[in-house]
Design an enzyme around this catalytic site. Structure first.
Site, PDB file in Angstrom:
ATOM      1  N   HIS A   1       0.837  -1.190   0.000  1.00 15.04           N
ATOM      2  CA  HIS A   1       0.000   0.000   0.000  1.00 15.04           C
ATOM      3  C   HIS A   1       0.873   1.240   0.000  1.00 15.04           C
ATOM      4  O   HIS A   1       1.954   1.240   0.579  1.00 15.04           O
ATOM      5  CB  HIS A   1      -0.930   0.026   1.225  1.00 15.04           C
ATOM      6  CG  HIS A   1      -2.109   0.914   1.027  1.00 15.04           C
ATOM      7  ND1 HIS A   1      -2.059   2.263   1.281  1.00 15.04           N
ATOM      8  CD2 HIS A   1      -3.350   0.649   0.545  1.00 15.04           C
ATOM      9  CE1 HIS A   1      -3.232   2.782   0.974  1.00 15.04           C
ATOM     10  NE2 HIS A   1      -4.027   1.841   0.523  1.00 15.04           N
TER      11      HIS A   1
ATOM     12  N   ASP B   1      -7.899  -5.389  -0.547  1.00 11.21           N
ATOM     13  CA  ASP B   1      -8.321  -6.246  -1.647  1.00 11.21           C
ATOM     14  C   ASP B   1      -8.023  -7.722  -1.449  1.00 11.21           C
ATOM     15  O   ASP B   1      -8.492  -8.550  -2.224  1.00 11.21           O
ATOM     16  CB  ASP B   1      -7.663  -5.776  -2.956  1.00 11.21           C
ATOM     17  CG  ASP B   1      -8.395  -4.592  -3.539  1.00 11.21           C
ATOM     18  OD1 ASP B   1      -9.636  -4.651  -3.562  1.00 11.21           O
ATOM     19  OD2 ASP B   1      -7.747  -3.623  -3.942  1.00 11.21           O
TER      20      ASP B   1
HETATM   21  N1  ACO Z   1       3.818  -7.533  -4.988  1.00 13.25           N
HETATM   22  C1  ACO Z   1       5.130  -7.529  -5.223  1.00 13.25           C
HETATM   23  N2  ACO Z   1       5.920  -6.470  -5.063  1.00 13.25           N
HETATM   24  C2  ACO Z   1       5.352  -5.347  -4.629  1.00 13.25           C
HETATM   25  C3  ACO Z   1       3.988  -5.258  -4.352  1.00 13.25           C
HETATM   26  C4  ACO Z   1       3.213  -6.405  -4.547  1.00 13.25           C
HETATM   27  N3  ACO Z   1       1.910  -6.409  -4.310  1.00 13.25           N
HETATM   28  N4  ACO Z   1       3.707  -4.021  -3.916  1.00 13.25           N
HETATM   29  C5  ACO Z   1       4.851  -3.335  -3.938  1.00 13.25           C
HETATM   30  N5  ACO Z   1       5.851  -4.145  -4.356  1.00 13.25           N
HETATM   31  C6  ACO Z   1       7.239  -3.788  -4.521  1.00 13.25           C
HETATM   32  C7  ACO Z   1       7.470  -3.116  -5.861  1.00 13.25           C
HETATM   33  O1  ACO Z   1       7.795  -4.043  -6.867  1.00 13.25           O
HETATM   34  C8  ACO Z   1       8.610  -2.202  -5.538  1.00 13.25           C
HETATM   35  O2  ACO Z   1       9.803  -2.945  -5.521  1.00 13.25           O
HETATM   36  P1  ACO Z   1      11.134  -2.355  -6.189  1.00 13.25           P
HETATM   37  O3  ACO Z   1      11.417  -1.106  -5.413  1.00 13.25           O
HETATM   38  O4  ACO Z   1      12.108  -3.449  -6.002  1.00 13.25           O
HETATM   39  O5  ACO Z   1      10.759  -2.076  -7.611  1.00 13.25           O
HETATM   40  C9  ACO Z   1       8.339  -1.777  -4.099  1.00 13.25           C
HETATM   41  O6  ACO Z   1       7.555  -2.806  -3.527  1.00 13.25           O
HETATM   42  C10 ACO Z   1       7.587  -0.465  -3.994  1.00 13.25           C
HETATM   43  O7  ACO Z   1       6.463  -0.506  -4.878  1.00 13.25           O
HETATM   44  P2  ACO Z   1       5.756   0.762  -5.474  1.00 13.25           P
HETATM   45  O8  ACO Z   1       4.891   0.379  -6.620  1.00 13.25           O
HETATM   46  O9  ACO Z   1       6.751   1.863  -5.683  1.00 13.25           O
HETATM   47  O10 ACO Z   1       4.882   1.195  -4.232  1.00 13.25           O
HETATM   48  P3  ACO Z   1       3.576   2.032  -4.327  1.00 13.25           P
HETATM   49  O11 ACO Z   1       3.407   2.685  -3.031  1.00 13.25           O
HETATM   50  O12 ACO Z   1       3.566   2.910  -5.523  1.00 13.25           O
HETATM   51  O13 ACO Z   1       2.519   0.873  -4.604  1.00 13.25           O
HETATM   52  C11 ACO Z   1       0.614  -0.391  -4.750  1.00 13.25           C
HETATM   53  C12 ACO Z   1       1.344   0.687  -3.950  1.00 13.25           C
HETATM   54  C13 ACO Z   1       0.318   0.105  -6.166  1.00 13.25           C
HETATM   55  C14 ACO Z   1      -0.723  -0.674  -4.050  1.00 13.25           C
HETATM   56  C15 ACO Z   1       1.462  -1.673  -4.799  1.00 13.25           C
HETATM   57  O14 ACO Z   1       1.736  -2.140  -3.502  1.00 13.25           O
HETATM   58  C16 ACO Z   1       0.819  -2.762  -5.640  1.00 13.25           C
HETATM   59  O15 ACO Z   1       0.991  -2.765  -6.855  1.00 13.25           O
HETATM   60  N6  ACO Z   1       0.067  -3.711  -5.004  1.00 13.25           N
HETATM   61  C17 ACO Z   1      -0.628  -4.718  -5.736  1.00 13.25           C
HETATM   62  C18 ACO Z   1      -1.949  -4.173  -6.279  1.00 13.25           C
HETATM   63  C19 ACO Z   1      -2.979  -4.009  -5.199  1.00 13.25           C
HETATM   64  O16 ACO Z   1      -3.167  -4.860  -4.337  1.00 13.25           O
HETATM   65  N7  ACO Z   1      -3.687  -2.874  -5.273  1.00 13.25           N
HETATM   66  C20 ACO Z   1      -4.743  -2.543  -4.309  1.00 13.25           C
HETATM   67  C21 ACO Z   1      -4.278  -1.438  -3.414  1.00 13.25           C
HETATM   68  S1  ACO Z   1      -5.474  -0.987  -2.234  1.00 13.25           S
HETATM   69  C22 ACO Z   1      -6.614  -0.139  -3.151  1.00 13.25           C
HETATM   70  O17 ACO Z   1      -6.323   0.554  -4.065  1.00 13.25           O
HETATM   71  C23 ACO Z   1      -7.993  -0.309  -2.803  1.00 13.25           C
END
Ligand code: ACO
Length: 376
Positions: A261, A312
């Site tokens: 998140h 989610d």
């Molecule tokens: N699975 C694997 N790796 C992840 C995940 C995940 N679910 N979430 C974050 N990471 C990793 C990224 O790959 C990244 O790694 P890196 O730095 O080695 O490239 C690091 O963690 C940071 O990720 P970001 O995308 O920069 O973090 P951000 O704060 O932008 O992302 C997000 C938040 C989009 C929710 C992300 O965690 C994600 O994609 N999760 C999966 C999708 C999801 O469940 N969305 C629902 C969110 S809740 C909602 O909107 C209702």
């Protein structure tokens, strides 16, 4: 780069505006609507109470709650022109596209005073009441179910389930959906709410703002994640396969949906509540295999990536056990979040400032214009 600007990619940690609606304490894992902890609201209130709280800033009295329930019940029927548009959507359409198009179309058949400015609270209630109808009307046609009736005596949660499933849902099922609706109602400046506020900040109307928000919620990094969680579970099948399937996905640099998140650094409090509901509904149905699979996935993702579940992760397992098709999960999210979107739009109208950030230009600046017949 031209100029001195620093880029905050994804607007991460940028404070864009002041709001009195929702507070997220990402370090403590707390979510607060108008001062009230989400855990208290999920345990003791209803979606209608929460919608009132978001719109008016205070909990309703019994009389105000009854009035709101009557109002919402009376606003469920679509104008015939809008209903006809929903009936013309292809049966294989993505329900989020249906919702987006129907809300946009609905705007043309609504009175002007409900659309812009503080008085658009009437529009907020109309949209909140109409979303389950749009979804139910579309889904029933494609699934060959009987035509939808407005059923004003039903609560919002019960009506949503009835609209989608054509059943008289049990009190436990209604409670489960009601809790899910409460938990999804608002979440500060998330992407879809931001989109709604950007649209409203141009003094555009409420229906346009909600149309922007629905399009933004559709994406799998936002509202679409819970549908993808169920695809992962379908692939895992048994808890002992969780490790290998998750490893394979991570090795391909895929994200595991339902984890991570932007704001929470600990477990999302909504995930904690929904995990319990997933177990509760599973036990009542004598089928806790989704719960067991999700617990197994949680352990692997925590071990491999140190990531906590978000809202989610568990919601889809509850909806599936209730009999809701996967492609209606994100629309259910929208049917709840519309209360938050509209509360934010009303707040935006109250303290209006055009939202217009800048970008750091990184392209060329001194190109010589070449006439078209001289270009190669
Ligand atoms: N699975 C694997 N790796 C992840 C995940 C995940 N679910 N979430 C974050 N990471 C990793 C990224 O790959 C990244 O790694 P890196 O730095 O080695 O490239 C690091 O963690 C940071 O990720 P970001 O995308 O920069 O973090 P951000 O704060 O932008 O992302 C997000 C938040 C989009 C929710 C992300 O965690 C994600 O994609 N999760 C999966 C999708 C999801 O469940 N969305 C629902 C969110 S809740 C909602 O909107 C209702």
């Amino acid at each position: 780069m031209v100029g001195e600007s620093t880029v905050q990619k994804g607007l991460q940690d940028v404070v864009a505006l002041e709001s009195r609606i929702t507070f997220i304490d990402g370090k403590q894992g707390r979510l607060i609507y108008r001062g009230y902890d989400i855990r208290d609201l999920a345990a003791q209130s209803t979606f209608e109470e929460v919608a009132y709280l978001l719109w008016y800033g205070r909990l309703p009295t019994a009389a105000q709650l009854t009035e709101l329930r009557t109002t919402l019940g009376g606003l469920r029927t679509l104008p015939p022109e809008a209903a006809a548009i929903v009936d013309r959507m292809p049966k294989n359409a993505n329900p989020m596209d249906v919702l987006r198009t129907a809300v946009s179309a609905l705007a043309m058949f609504e009175p002007g005073e409900t659309k812009t400015g503080p008085s658009s609270i009437g529009g907020a209630q109309r949209l909140t009441a109409a979303l389950p109808t749009i979804l139910g009307q579309f889904h029933r046609r494609r699934a060959g179910l009987p035509k939808l009736r407005a059923r004003p005596e039903l609560s919002h949660a019960a009506y949503l389930l009835y609209a989608l499933l054509d059943t008289e849902p049990s009190p436990l099922d209604v409670n489960a959906i009601d809790v899910a609706l409460i938990l999804h109602a608002d979440h500060e400046l998330n992407a879809s709410t931001f989109a709604a506020r950007v649209t409203a900040s141009t003094l555009s109307d409420l229906y346009s703002a909600v149309t922007s928000a629905i399009g933004t919620l559709k994406g799998p990094l936002h509202g679409g994640a819970n549908e993808r969680v169920m695809e992962l579970l379908d692939e895992i099948k048994t808890p002992d396969r969780a490790e290998s399937v998750v490893h394979a996905r991570l090795a391909k640099h895929e994200r595991i949906m339902g984890f991570g998140h932007r704001v929470y650094r600990v477990e999302d409090p909504r995930a904690t509540i929904l995990r319990e509901w997933s177990r509760k509904i599973g036990e009542e149905r004598k089928d806790i295999h989704y719960y067991d699979l999700l617990r197994a996935v949680e352990l692997v993702v925590m071990k491999e990536k140190g990531l906590y579940p978000n809202v989610d992760l568990y919601s889809g397992s509850i909806y599936t056990l209730l009999g809701v098709p996967h492609d209606l999960f994100t629309p259910i999210f929208a049917a709840s979040r519309v209360s938050g979107w509209t509360a934010h739009v009303l707040e935006e109208y109250d303290d209006l400032r055009l939202i217009r950030p800048t970008s750091a230009y990184v392209g060329p600046t001194d190109q010589r214009y070449v006439p078209i017949d001289e270009r190669s």
